[in-house]
Every structure is written in C-alpha cells, then in structure tokens.
Design a protein around this motif. Structure first.
Motif, mmCIF file in Angstrom:
data_model
loop_
_atom_site.group_PDB
_atom_site.id
_atom_site.type_symbol
_atom_site.label_atom_id
_atom_site.label_comp_id
_atom_site.label_asym_id
_atom_site.label_seq_id
_atom_site.Cartn_x
_atom_site.Cartn_y
_atom_site.Cartn_z
ATOM 1 N N SER A 81 25.585 16.372 1.742
ATOM 2 C CA SER A 81 24.829 15.750 0.947
ATOM 3 C C SER A 81 26.257 16.701 -0.005
ATOM 4 O O SER A 81 25.988 17.571 -0.327
ATOM 5 C CB SER A 81 23.888 16.231 0.458
ATOM 6 O OG SER A 81 23.145 15.336 1.102
ATOM 7 N N ASN B 60 27.896 4.624 -8.202
ATOM 8 C CA ASN B 60 27.814 2.996 -8.686
ATOM 9 C C ASN B 60 27.579 2.340 -7.753
ATOM 10 O O ASN B 60 26.616 1.271 -7.423
ATOM 11 C CB ASN B 60 27.972 2.515 -10.101
ATOM 12 C CG ASN B 60 26.952 3.923 -10.733
ATOM 13 O OD1 ASN B 60 25.898 4.650 -10.275
ATOM 14 N ND2 ASN B 60 27.401 3.788 -11.530
ATOM 15 N N LYS C 24 26.215 2.409 -4.592
ATOM 16 C CA LYS C 24 25.136 2.539 -4.646
ATOM 17 C C LYS C 24 24.604 1.077 -4.843
ATOM 18 O O LYS C 24 23.320 1.519 -4.059
ATOM 19 C CB LYS C 24 24.050 3.379 -6.314
ATOM 20 C CG LYS C 24 24.101 4.792 -5.607
ATOM 21 C CD LYS C 24 23.507 6.293 -7.248
ATOM 22 C CE LYS C 24 22.779 5.307 -7.459
ATOM 23 N NZ LYS C 24 21.923 5.649 -9.055
ATOM 24 N N ASP C 25 25.075 0.505 -5.628
ATOM 25 C CA ASP C 25 24.457 -0.758 -5.622
ATOM 26 C C ASP C 25 24.717 -1.588 -3.879
ATOM 27 O O ASP C 25 23.677 -3.196 -3.849
ATOM 28 C CB ASP C 25 25.387 -1.703 -6.664
ATOM 29 C CG ASP C 25 24.763 -2.534 -7.039
ATOM 30 O OD1 ASP C 25 23.294 -3.325 -6.795
ATOM 31 O OD2 ASP C 25 25.627 -3.641 -6.768
ATOM 32 N N ASP D 194 24.341 0.182 -1.145
ATOM 33 C CA ASP D 194 22.685 0.865 -0.660
ATOM 34 C C ASP D 194 23.448 1.679 0.335
ATOM 35 O O ASP D 194 23.164 2.084 1.034
ATOM 36 C CB ASP D 194 22.098 0.113 -0.244
ATOM 37 C CG ASP D 194 19.960 0.439 -0.113
ATOM 38 O OD1 ASP D 194 20.290 1.701 -0.059
ATOM 39 O OD2 ASP D 194 19.739 0.275 1.431
ATOM 40 N N ILE E 282 24.824 4.532 -0.056
ATOM 41 C CA ILE E 282 24.228 6.248 -0.437
ATOM 42 C C ILE E 282 23.393 5.722 -1.420
ATOM 43 O O ILE E 282 23.141 5.049 -2.439
ATOM 44 C CB ILE E 282 25.892 6.712 -1.603
ATOM 45 C CG1 ILE E 282 25.901 6.351 -2.428
ATOM 46 C CG2 ILE E 282 26.649 7.029 -0.058
ATOM 47 C CD1 ILE E 282 26.607 7.333 -3.475
ATOM 48 N N ARG E 283 22.476 7.348 -1.073
ATOM 49 C CA ARG E 283 21.736 7.709 -2.120
ATOM 50 C C ARG E 283 21.739 8.686 -2.963
ATOM 51 O O ARG E 283 22.538 9.253 -2.484
ATOM 52 C CB ARG E 283 19.677 7.835 -1.043
ATOM 53 C CG ARG E 283 19.944 6.266 0.101
ATOM 54 C CD ARG E 283 18.695 7.115 0.584
ATOM 55 N NE ARG E 283 18.497 6.028 2.056
ATOM 56 C CZ ARG E 283 18.608 6.893 3.061
ATOM 57 N NH1 ARG E 283 18.322 7.258 3.881
ATOM 58 N NH2 ARG E 283 18.040 5.422 4.187
ATOM 59 N N ASP E 284 20.563 8.512 -3.675
ATOM 60 C CA ASP E 284 21.032 10.083 -4.666
ATOM 61 C C ASP E 284 19.586 10.210 -4.745
ATOM 62 O O ASP E 284 18.560 9.989 -4.635
ATOM 63 C CB ASP E 284 21.271 9.549 -6.305
ATOM 64 C CG ASP E 284 20.602 8.832 -6.813
ATOM 65 O OD1 ASP E 284 20.199 8.005 -6.882
ATOM 66 O OD2 ASP E 284 20.943 8.561 -7.936
ATOM 67 N N ARG E 285 19.411 12.489 -4.870
ATOM 68 C CA ARG E 285 18.168 12.898 -5.535
ATOM 69 C C ARG E 285 18.684 14.077 -6.648
ATOM 70 O O ARG E 285 19.823 14.394 -6.113
ATOM 71 C CB ARG E 285 17.853 13.214 -4.359
ATOM 72 C CG ARG E 285 18.705 14.750 -3.797
ATOM 73 C CD ARG E 285 18.478 15.043 -1.959
ATOM 74 N NE ARG E 285 19.538 16.000 -1.333
ATOM 75 C CZ ARG E 285 19.618 17.208 -1.578
ATOM 76 N NH1 ARG E 285 19.142 17.601 -3.176
ATOM 77 N NH2 ARG E 285 20.816 17.543 -1.186
ATOM 78 N N TYR F 91 24.351 12.405 -3.552
ATOM 79 C CA TYR F 91 24.651 11.842 -3.160
ATOM 80 C C TYR F 91 25.109 12.035 -1.747
ATOM 81 O O TYR F 91 25.334 12.961 -0.930
ATOM 82 C CB TYR F 91 25.725 11.051 -3.775
ATOM 83 C CG TYR F 91 26.245 10.898 -4.807
ATOM 84 C CD1 TYR F 91 25.382 9.826 -5.613
ATOM 85 C CD2 TYR F 91 26.338 11.843 -5.972
ATOM 86 C CE1 TYR F 91 24.942 9.149 -7.129
ATOM 87 C CE2 TYR F 91 25.965 11.729 -7.449
ATOM 88 C CZ TYR F 91 25.769 10.263 -7.549
ATOM 89 O OH TYR F 91 24.900 10.547 -8.757
ATOM 90 N N GLU F 92 24.556 11.795 -0.799
ATOM 91 C CA GLU F 92 24.417 11.216 0.449
ATOM 92 C C GLU F 92 24.443 10.043 1.500
ATOM 93 O O GLU F 92 23.969 8.706 -0.210
ATOM 94 C CB GLU F 92 23.334 11.851 1.280
ATOM 95 C CG GLU F 92 21.795 11.280 0.737
ATOM 96 C CD GLU F 92 20.329 11.510 1.564
ATOM 97 O OE1 GLU F 92 19.474 11.258 2.064
ATOM 98 O OE2 GLU F 92 21.064 13.136 1.498
ATOM 99 N N ASN G 81 23.915 6.289 3.294
ATOM 100 C CA ASN G 81 22.891 5.758 3.946
ATOM 101 C C ASN G 81 23.419 4.872 5.131
ATOM 102 O O ASN G 81 24.098 3.743 4.926
ATOM 103 C CB ASN G 81 22.094 4.764 2.587
ATOM 104 C CG ASN G 81 20.693 4.128 3.201
ATOM 105 O OD1 ASN G 81 20.653 4.034 4.616
ATOM 106 N ND2 ASN G 81 20.508 2.720 2.759
#
Length: 92
Positions: free
Chosen positions: A26, A48, A51-52, A54, A56-59, A67-68, A70
C-alpha cells in the motif's frame, strides 16, 4: 463487472505503473507521486480513474490516504479474456 472502465483504466501506461507499484505494498498518494514527473492533481486524476474501475481501494490513516491493489477485478478480467481462447484441447 465494468469491463469498459477496467480496460480504459489499464490502457494508460501511468496507471499500469501505479498498479505495478501497488502489487508490492500500500502507498500514499504522495509516495505514488514521487515516482512521476507530474503534478499532484494529475496523479489524483489517475488514482480516481483506477478507483472508479475498482482496481484500487483507499483507506484513511490519520491525515493520509493509502491505496492498495484490488486484484479481484483483474482476476475477473483475466477470466473473461480466457474465454476467448476456448478449450486448449479443442481442435479447430
């Protein structure tokens, strides 16, 4: 699965590089940006799109966003693409 969004996202070499970086661990947006000669808003735009799609994911951790990868979305795409090869034991 949003195959069009996924394909659009991975069509860009910068985004593929980001995905490759996230395979290892991450990273914060700043850590990702350090690897490119572009503005932070440009890096954010790439994140973005990923992410849109899907990919990568963010926390949030304090004031940082990490960011990591997916990988499950990539697995779905690979499965979909493998259907085009058909059964390798089939003869044409």
């Amino acid at each position: 699965m949003g195959i069009q969004k996924t394909m659009k996202a991975i069509a860009d070499p910068t985004r593929r590089t980001i995905l490759d970086m996230l395979k290892k661990r991450s990273l914060s947006a700043g850590e990702i940006a350090e690897n490119f000669e572009m503005s932070m808003p440009a890096v954010s735009k790439h994140l973005n799109v990923l992410k849109d799609a899907d990919l990568i994911r963010d926390r949030r951790d304090g004031k940082y966003i990490y960011y990591e990868l997916n990988a499950s979305v990539l697995d779905e795409v690979l499965l979909w693409l493998s259907d085009f090869r058909g059964d390798e034991n089939e003869k044409a």
